[in-house]
Write a protein that holds these residues in place. Sequence first.
Motif, mmCIF file in Angstrom:
data_model
loop_
_atom_site.group_PDB
_atom_site.id
_atom_site.type_symbol
_atom_site.label_atom_id
_atom_site.label_comp_id
_atom_site.label_asym_id
_atom_site.label_seq_id
_atom_site.Cartn_x
_atom_site.Cartn_y
_atom_site.Cartn_z
ATOM 1 N N UNK A 331 0.819 -0.857 0.117
ATOM 2 C CA UNK A 331 -0.059 0.336 -0.031
ATOM 3 C C UNK A 331 0.800 0.785 -0.277
ATOM 4 N N UNK A 332 0.794 2.002 -0.239
ATOM 5 C CA UNK A 332 0.973 3.308 -0.949
ATOM 6 C C UNK A 332 0.340 4.672 0.627
ATOM 7 N N UNK A 333 1.534 4.157 1.402
ATOM 8 C CA UNK A 333 1.165 4.258 2.359
ATOM 9 C C UNK A 333 1.348 6.013 3.096
ATOM 10 N N UNK A 334 1.933 6.956 2.497
ATOM 11 C CA UNK A 334 2.213 8.582 2.666
ATOM 12 C C UNK A 334 1.956 8.960 2.417
ATOM 13 N N UNK A 335 1.721 10.331 1.887
ATOM 14 C CA UNK A 335 1.753 10.882 0.644
ATOM 15 C C UNK A 335 2.255 12.989 0.874
ATOM 16 N N UNK A 336 3.006 13.677 0.418
ATOM 17 C CA UNK A 336 3.425 14.317 0.825
ATOM 18 C C UNK A 336 1.599 15.843 0.163
ATOM 19 N N UNK A 337 1.482 16.983 1.402
ATOM 20 C CA UNK A 337 0.288 16.993 1.441
ATOM 21 C C UNK A 337 0.656 19.019 0.438
ATOM 22 N N UNK A 338 2.066 19.201 0.024
ATOM 23 C CA UNK A 338 2.060 20.174 -0.583
ATOM 24 C C UNK A 338 1.949 20.136 -2.349
ATOM 25 N N UNK A 339 2.050 18.821 -2.223
ATOM 26 C CA UNK A 339 1.966 18.660 -4.455
ATOM 27 C C UNK A 339 1.673 16.691 -4.628
ATOM 28 N N UNK A 340 1.278 15.957 -3.108
ATOM 29 C CA UNK A 340 0.745 14.589 -3.126
ATOM 30 C C UNK A 340 2.006 13.535 -3.780
#
Length: 384
Positions: A331-340
């Motif tokens: 699973x993709x567990x984390x993403x950046x809130x600035x740019x995804x």
Amino acid sequence: MTSTHTACNSRAKALLVLADGRVFQGESFGAQGTTLGEAVFTTAMTGYQETMTDPSYHGQIVVATAPQIGNTGWNDEDCESYGDKIWVAGLVIRDLSVQVSNWRAKRSLEDEMIAQNLVGISGVDTRAIVRHLRNFGSVSAGIFSGSDAHKPIEELVEIVKQQPSMAGLDLSEQVCTDEPYVVEAQGDAQYTVVAYDMGIKTNTPRNFAKRGIRTIVVPANTPFAEILKHNPDGVFISNGPGDPATADVMVGIVQEILAAKLPLFGICFGNQILGRALGLETYKLKFGHRGVNVPVLNHLTGKIDITSQNHGFALKGEAGKVFSTPFGDAQITHTCLNDGTVEGVALVSGLAYSVQYHPESAAGPNDANPLFDQFIELMNANKK
């Protein structure tokens, strides 16, 4: 990514030359001469010593957005490389502090740059440089000072253009240890971890040591059969420089580790390697993430961490998406809130996980530090 220079304290003319023809004139500081690399910027307001000694910056000319650099000098505790080596190719700043003001400082920033033959340029408009890099992306560059700065601009631009692009460069073996070494646990060792040095920062095994982990640091691309001789409870894949698309050997080793069901933890370059081992692709970011205030969303918990980051490449993936791999669902567990941007990936089983940021917090916030405790919980559960 080469540099040739001699030490000089005089404020000679210096030029920052970008491959697209943009030129910024300032003054030389540190060593004098020529250095080449990829121009990138960091938004960190503190921690220039950690940045400059981070092996992940190998081959990069770093532009500091903080307006004054050098005020805390240089100490003997905060270097992040084995042997305290400066790894940045060059340093670009607006204002060099004329006075060192920190109780731990042993010498000035410029003293250390001269001692390690690092070329710098000051007195330039770093806001304009950063805006240019944000608009047009990280680009090949060179700092030319002293007599080199008086050559025709067309000739300097051509020199800059001739260096290899960061895309496609395999740099980990240039920065990693030649021979394995051990960082002992503080107190009795509860676990043994093999750490692959792709450009490891010294604060990572220090964080392991505090938690009773004996760390055996091995060179990049050490065969899986070799690390099994250490009977590890877990395996760690470190941060490092270069293009993850070139790391085919390490990807194959990680697939062997996953098949053997050994607990695995990776950060930064290690995140990209785990992602590739699980079947994901990587790509080069326009100007990357470099700073100590990047917000990341954990899709498993809904929690937001403020993180320290330094990466110019990333994994392709969708936030929260579960996908099949030969080692079970991931699973993709984390993403950046600035740019995804993808900031973490893991096996759903929990046996392997990685993040794109730096939980060792050197320099930076401590939000992500519990990731080390998660590794201990994983190894403990696997032992049982």
